[in-house]
Design an enzyme around this catalytic site. Structure first.
Site, PDB file in Angstrom:
ATOM      1  CG  HIS A 200      -2.116  -0.999   0.863  1.00 20.60           C
ATOM      2  ND1 HIS A 200      -2.090  -2.300   1.301  1.00 20.60           N
ATOM      3  CD2 HIS A 200      -3.230  -0.877   0.104  1.00 20.60           C
ATOM      4  CE1 HIS A 200      -3.161  -2.919   0.848  1.00 20.60           C
ATOM      5  NE2 HIS A 200      -3.871  -2.079   0.112  1.00 20.60           N
ATOM      6  NE  ARG A 307      -6.243   0.234  -2.094  1.00 14.17           N
ATOM      7  CZ  ARG A 307      -5.825   0.244  -3.368  1.00 14.17           C
ATOM      8  NH1 ARG A 307      -5.751   1.386  -4.020  1.00 14.17           N
ATOM      9  NH2 ARG A 307      -5.464  -0.866  -3.959  1.00 14.17           N
ATOM     10  NE  ARG A 343     -10.830  -1.664   0.176  1.00 18.97           N
ATOM     11  CZ  ARG A 343      -9.587  -1.967  -0.184  1.00 18.97           C
ATOM     12  NH1 ARG A 343      -9.353  -2.971  -1.000  1.00 18.97           N
ATOM     13  NH2 ARG A 343      -8.578  -1.256   0.263  1.00 18.97           N
ATOM     14  CD  GLU A 442      -9.535  -8.226  -1.415  1.00 17.39           C
ATOM     15  OE1 GLU A 442      -8.542  -7.647  -1.892  1.00 17.39           O
ATOM     16  OE2 GLU A 442     -10.242  -7.725  -0.530  1.00 17.39           O
ATOM     17  CG  ASN A 465      -3.268  -5.110  -5.794  1.00 17.72           C
ATOM     18  OD1 ASN A 465      -2.943  -5.255  -6.968  1.00 17.72           O
ATOM     19  ND2 ASN A 465      -3.708  -3.963  -5.303  1.00 17.72           N
ATOM     20  CG  ASP A 466      -5.095  -8.598  -0.865  1.00 16.82           C
ATOM     21  OD1 ASP A 466      -3.992  -8.776  -0.332  1.00 16.82           O
ATOM     22  OD2 ASP A 466      -5.820  -7.624  -0.623  1.00 16.82           O
ATOM     23  NE  ARG A 476      -0.878  -6.098  -1.402  1.00 14.90           N
ATOM     24  CZ  ARG A 476      -2.086  -5.537  -1.459  1.00 14.90           C
ATOM     25  NH1 ARG A 476      -3.168  -6.225  -1.112  1.00 14.90           N
ATOM     26  NH2 ARG A 476      -2.243  -4.311  -1.885  1.00 14.90           N
ATOM     27  CB  CYS A 513     -10.512  -2.315  -8.075  1.00 17.29           C
ATOM     28  SG  CYS A 513     -10.743  -3.472  -6.728  1.00 17.29           S
TER      29      CYS A 513
HETATM   30  C1  PEP Z   1      -6.477  -5.729  -4.187  1.00 18.22           C
HETATM   31  O1  PEP Z   1      -6.201  -6.517  -3.290  1.00 18.22           O
HETATM   32  O2  PEP Z   1      -6.248  -5.953  -5.398  1.00 18.22           O
HETATM   33  C2  PEP Z   1      -7.108  -4.448  -3.868  1.00 18.22           C
HETATM   34  C3  PEP Z   1      -7.533  -3.640  -4.817  1.00 18.22           C
HETATM   35  O3  PEP Z   1      -7.181  -4.083  -2.565  1.00 18.22           O
HETATM   36  P1  PEP Z   1      -5.909  -3.583  -1.717  1.00 18.22           P
HETATM   37  O4  PEP Z   1      -4.761  -3.364  -2.689  1.00 18.22           O
HETATM   38  O5  PEP Z   1      -6.288  -2.337  -1.044  1.00 18.22           O
HETATM   39  O6  PEP Z   1      -5.651  -4.726  -0.806  1.00 18.22           O
HETATM   40 MG    MG Z   2      -7.028  -6.255  -1.355  1.00 18.34          MG
END
Ligand code: PEP
Ligand code: MG
Length: 589
Positions: A200, A307, A343, A442, A465-466, A476, A513
């Site tokens: 993040h 977010r 979210r 995710e 991402n997750d 990650r 996203c």
């Molecule tokens: C993700 O996990 O792809 C996502 C958009 O949420 P975050 O990156 O905030 O975990």
């Molecule tokens: Mg996520």
């Protein structure tokens, strides 16, 4: 070329490029780790001098804290900036100060050593008590004691606020909370020793549009305060003492990037529709509430991922219903007629909320994160839900739950949503009872039950991402295994396809996203897999739009069909990249 005998030699360092841009400014080192402190005997006669140094360090720390507090209050409009109230109490804590003074009289040692011993003892005692409030104070005490020690050592203050001219920050690590506090006027780039592309911190750097490089092991040892630094956030190159030839090379690169940006500005008001007429909804991710303006400027169709956790960081108390309502309402009004997908709180993982206790978990990404935290803390969750429901009378707000792992969690969250509606109704407060609710996909488990979820949700948004982290079992945040973090792994393609198919079977749309949505090398694949919405950080929306407009959905589908048959992630990436190169190669240079 004439040889300049005084010129310092140029030196290049490489890391992981996480946020685009080029900047050249002096270095500023921000220390986030504990200092190594040795004991030094000052003798009886040295005690008075140590006491005086201690007093000045406490005063300097207090001034720093007040400065930061004032800056946060100005930047966020928050009256309290309350986290620093707790920090200020530490520098005024009489018990702690007296114990240091007694230690000095007794041990005749240097004050930083005595102070550190006292602080460590203090923290150990508080940590042993089973009281969340006291344990939280430990974090404050550690944070403040680092500042005091750095002041005692005569090193630069921790916070760049005190450095009043533009600079490039170097740090071992920056947490998302640290990054959210960076002063954009002054911090023109940053480099950290650890970190990864989908942390993040990296995501925030992109949204703040600050060039950034992470995973630069040992860089803080190589750089001195004030060094001449050029940071190239496109290629992950950091240049110490750039020479004339390098500067000329970078001037050319900047001109070229500016020309591309100019061309992209021209398509801002156009639709993100493929050459053969398929509209892909292109929205923006909003990380910091103050970035709303950038969403509009980017040409995005509303917000695909708000977010909200960034409203909860860097403060001791979560924001109340009114404060949240204000933020959500402003976003909805500004994005009209497009939609805003809010979210719900995704705290935990690398985003620590003071008092939530998530920082003490062994595996925070697998711990009490996101919807799990909210279901355990219905008070905090329902406050947020009520704020969203009230803001949603504009009719363009949707709710999205993060990290849903199965149907039960979704239903449980909806029970609390219904209760929130009833509370508002009972109080006679207007709200939108028809708000659409979707989920993030995710976790692999959510993919495998997407058909069940699709019966009740209104949309899916893939948090790649997750999803990548949890599917390939690759943290990650860990730069050591960054090469395994692979968006084109065949399993990821299959999961995207499964989700899209499960959604389509029930007539609901699937978006992306996660950071994959912003990666224009992957746009052909995502369109081909049937993704209907892409949500990217505002700064990258224009190039995604250009990519969409340059592609044919039909050809992308053919590409995705072939990719789904392949077993080699590098070959899949190459195939998507070559379609990108053929259609919008000018964006890739
Ligand atoms: C993700 O996990 O792809 C996502 C958009 O949420 P975050 O990156 O905030 O975990
Ligand atoms: Mg996520």
């Amino acid at each position: 070329m004439e040889h300049d005998a005084d010129a310092k030699p140029e030196k290049r360092f490489h890391g992981i490029a996480v946020a685009q841009g080029i900047a050249r400014f002096p270095a500023f080192i921000q220390y986030t780790q504990d200092e190594e402190i040795g004991r030094r005997d000052v003798g009886e006669t040295g005690v008075a001098g140590e006491v005086a140094r201690f007093e000045s360090a406490l005063i300097a720390t207090r001034v720093e804290l007040l400065e930061i507090q004032q800056r946060i209050a100005q930047a966020t409009g928050m009256q309290d900036a309350s986290i620093f109230d707790a920090h200020l109490l530490v520098v005024e804590d009489r018990t702690l100060i007296d114990e240091v003074l007694r230690g000095l009289e007794r041990d005749h040692a240097n004050v930083e050593y005595v102070f550190q011993q006292v602080v460590q003892k203090y923290c150990a005692t508080l940590e042993a008590i089973d009281d969340p409030y006291l344990r939280e104070r430990v974090v404050d005490i550690q944070d403040v004691s680092r500042r005091v020690i750095r002041n005692l050592l005569g090193k630069a203050p921790q916070n760049p606020a005190a450095n009043q001219s533009p600079h490039i920050v170097f740090a071992h690590n920056l947490t998302p909370s640290d990054t959210a506090l960076l002063n954009r006027e002054l911090v023109r780039g940053f480099a950290t020793e650890i970190g990864s592309k989908t942390s993040h911190t990296a995501i925030l750097a992109r949204s703040l549009e600050i060039p950034a490089i992470v995973g630069m092991q040992g860089i803080c040892q190589e750089i001195q305060l004030g060094d001449d630094i050029l940071i190239d956030g496109y290629n992950g190159i950091l240049i110490l003492n750039p020479c004339a030839a390098t500067l000329a090379e970078y001037e050319r690169l900047e001109r070229q990037k500016e020309q591309v940006a100019e061309r992209l500005r021209l398509i801002r008001e156009t639709a993100s529709t493929t050459r053969d007429g398929r509209h892909i909804v292109l929205s923006a991710n909003l990380d910091l509430p103050e970035d709303l303006l950038e969403v509009g400027v980017s040409g995005a169709e509303g917000i695909g991922l708000y977010r909200t956790e960034f409203l909860f960081l860097n403060r001791t108390e979560p924001p109340g219903e009114e404060e949240q309502f204000g933020h959500y309402r402003v976003a909805a009004e500004r994005c009209m007629p497009h939609s805003v997908i809010i979210r719900t709180l995704d705290i935990g993982g690398d985003k620590e909320m003071p008092g939530a206790g998530t920082d003490r978990e062994e595996n925070p990404f697998l711990g009490c994160r996101a919807i799990r935290y909210c279901l355990e803390n219905p008070g905090i969750f329902k406050t947020q839900l009520r704020a969203i429901l009230r803001a949603a009378t504009t009719n363009n707000i949707r709710i999205m739950y993060p990290m849903i792992s199965g149907v039960e969690e979704f239903r449980h969250a909806n029970v609390l949503l219904e209760e929130s509606k009833q509370e508002l109704a009972a109080a006679g407060i207007p709200f939108n009872p028809w708000i659409e609710v979707g989920v993030m996909i995710e976790t692999p488990s959510a993919v495998f039950v997407a058909d069940h979820l699709a019966k009740d949700v209104r949309f899916f948004s893939l948090g790649t991402n997750d999803l990548i982290q949890y599917s390939i079992a690759v943290d990650r945040l860990n730069d050591r295994i960054a090469h395994l973090y692979n968006p084109t792994h065949p399993s990821i393609l299959r999961m995207i396809k499964m989700t899209v198919d499960a959604g389509r079977a029930r007539g609901i749309w699937t978006g992306v996203c996660g950071e994959m949505a912003a990666d224009i090398l992957l746009t052909p694949l995502l369109i081909g897999l049937g993704v209907e919405e892409l949500s990217a950080t505002s700064a990258l929306v224009p190039q995604v739009k250009k990519a969409v407009q340059s592609l044919e959905a039909f050809a992308c589908e053919d590409l995705a069909r072939r990719a789904l048959e392949m077993d080699d992630s590098a070959a899949i990436l190459e195939m998507s990249t070559s379609m990108a190169r053929e259609n919008y190669g000018d964006l890739l240079n």
